[in-house]
Design a protein around this motif. Structure first.
Motif, mmCIF file in Angstrom:
data_model
loop_
_atom_site.group_PDB
_atom_site.id
_atom_site.type_symbol
_atom_site.label_atom_id
_atom_site.label_comp_id
_atom_site.label_asym_id
_atom_site.label_seq_id
_atom_site.Cartn_x
_atom_site.Cartn_y
_atom_site.Cartn_z
ATOM 1 N N PRO A 102 -48.345 16.898 49.705
ATOM 2 C CA PRO A 102 -49.184 16.139 48.786
ATOM 3 C C PRO A 102 -50.641 16.613 48.807
ATOM 4 O O PRO A 102 -51.093 17.233 49.758
ATOM 5 N N VAL A 103 -51.353 16.248 47.761
ATOM 6 C CA VAL A 103 -52.761 16.624 47.596
ATOM 7 C C VAL A 103 -53.654 15.534 48.150
ATOM 8 O O VAL A 103 -53.393 14.356 47.946
ATOM 9 N N ARG A 104 -54.707 15.935 48.831
ATOM 10 C CA ARG A 104 -55.714 14.957 49.283
ATOM 11 C C ARG A 104 -56.938 15.009 48.373
ATOM 12 O O ARG A 104 -57.312 13.997 47.811
ATOM 13 N N ASP A 105 -57.567 16.157 48.256
ATOM 14 C CA ASP A 105 -58.764 16.294 47.429
ATOM 15 C C ASP A 105 -58.605 17.374 46.365
ATOM 16 O O ASP A 105 -58.844 17.137 45.203
ATOM 17 N N ASN A 106 -58.234 18.570 46.785
ATOM 18 C CA ASN A 106 -58.174 19.703 45.872
ATOM 19 C C ASN A 106 -56.747 20.229 45.741
ATOM 20 O O ASN A 106 -56.061 20.422 46.724
ATOM 21 N N LEU A 107 -56.357 20.465 44.501
ATOM 22 C CA LEU A 107 -55.077 21.087 44.193
ATOM 23 C C LEU A 107 -55.368 22.518 43.772
ATOM 24 O O LEU A 107 -56.106 22.748 42.817
ATOM 25 N N PHE A 108 -54.829 23.463 44.498
ATOM 26 C CA PHE A 108 -55.045 24.872 44.197
ATOM 27 C C PHE A 108 -53.929 25.357 43.285
ATOM 28 O O PHE A 108 -52.761 25.074 43.518
ATOM 29 N N VAL A 109 -54.327 26.092 42.239
ATOM 30 C CA VAL A 109 -53.393 26.557 41.230
ATOM 31 C C VAL A 109 -53.518 28.067 41.122
ATOM 32 O O VAL A 109 -54.612 28.592 40.935
ATOM 33 N N ASN A 110 -52.401 28.757 41.254
ATOM 34 C CA ASN A 110 -52.395 30.211 41.074
ATOM 35 C C ASN A 110 -52.227 30.511 39.590
ATOM 36 O O ASN A 110 -51.162 30.285 39.026
ATOM 37 N N VAL A 111 -53.305 30.980 38.962
ATOM 38 C CA VAL A 111 -53.265 31.313 37.539
ATOM 39 C C VAL A 111 -53.802 32.721 37.336
ATOM 40 O O VAL A 111 -54.616 33.202 38.122
ATOM 41 N N GLU A 112 -53.330 33.356 36.294
ATOM 42 C CA GLU A 112 -53.874 34.647 35.918
ATOM 43 C C GLU A 112 -55.087 34.391 35.023
ATOM 44 O O GLU A 112 -55.312 33.271 34.582
ATOM 45 N N ASP A 113 -55.844 35.439 34.754
ATOM 46 C CA ASP A 113 -56.999 35.288 33.877
ATOM 47 C C ASP A 113 -56.573 34.689 32.548
ATOM 48 O O ASP A 113 -55.539 35.025 31.998
ATOM 49 N N GLY A 114 -57.392 33.795 32.050
ATOM 50 C CA GLY A 114 -57.088 33.173 30.770
ATOM 51 C C GLY A 114 -57.600 31.755 30.734
ATOM 52 O O GLY A 114 -58.312 31.302 31.629
ATOM 53 N N ASN A 115 -57.233 31.056 29.719
ATOM 54 C CA ASN A 115 -57.631 29.663 29.543
ATOM 55 C C ASN A 115 -56.401 28.780 29.635
ATOM 56 O O ASN A 115 -55.405 29.014 28.945
ATOM 57 N N TYR A 116 -56.494 27.769 30.474
ATOM 58 C CA TYR A 116 -55.372 26.872 30.686
ATOM 59 C C TYR A 116 -55.866 25.431 30.642
ATOM 60 O O TYR A 116 -56.928 25.115 31.176
ATOM 61 N N ASP A 117 -55.098 24.559 30.033
ATOM 62 C CA ASP A 117 -55.359 23.130 30.085
ATOM 63 C C ASP A 117 -54.331 22.520 31.023
ATOM 64 O O ASP A 117 -53.136 22.788 30.899
ATOM 65 N N VAL A 118 -54.802 21.712 31.960
ATOM 66 C CA VAL A 118 -53.934 21.045 32.929
ATOM 67 C C VAL A 118 -53.988 19.553 32.652
ATOM 68 O O VAL A 118 -55.075 18.974 32.548
ATOM 69 N N TYR A 119 -52.818 18.953 32.522
ATOM 70 C CA TYR A 119 -52.720 17.521 32.286
ATOM 71 C C TYR A 119 -51.883 16.912 33.398
ATOM 72 O O TYR A 119 -50.890 17.494 33.823
#
Length: 51
Positions: free
Chosen positions: A5-22
């Motif tokens: 589970p997440v406490r403060d920060n959720l790390f996301v492996n993304v490639e260069d670009g624009n992403y919207d996270v919901y």
């Protein structure tokens, strides 16, 4: 994405670009939205515990 589970920060492996996270609660209501470009983490410390 990590950690789980997440406490403060959720790390996301993304490639260069624009992403919207919901993030939605169990009722389907959107409770979080963030636009990612070069930042690879989401600060989730304002979400209620258990979300």
């Amino acid at each position: 994405m990590y950690p789980n589970p997440v406490r403060d920060n959720l790390f996301v492996n993304v490639e260069d670009g624009n992403y919207d996270v919901y993030i939605y609660n169990y009722l389907g209501k959107q409770i979080f939205k963030e636009h990612l470009t070069t930042i690879n983490f989401l600060n989730l410390n304002e979400l209620k515990k258990g979300v």
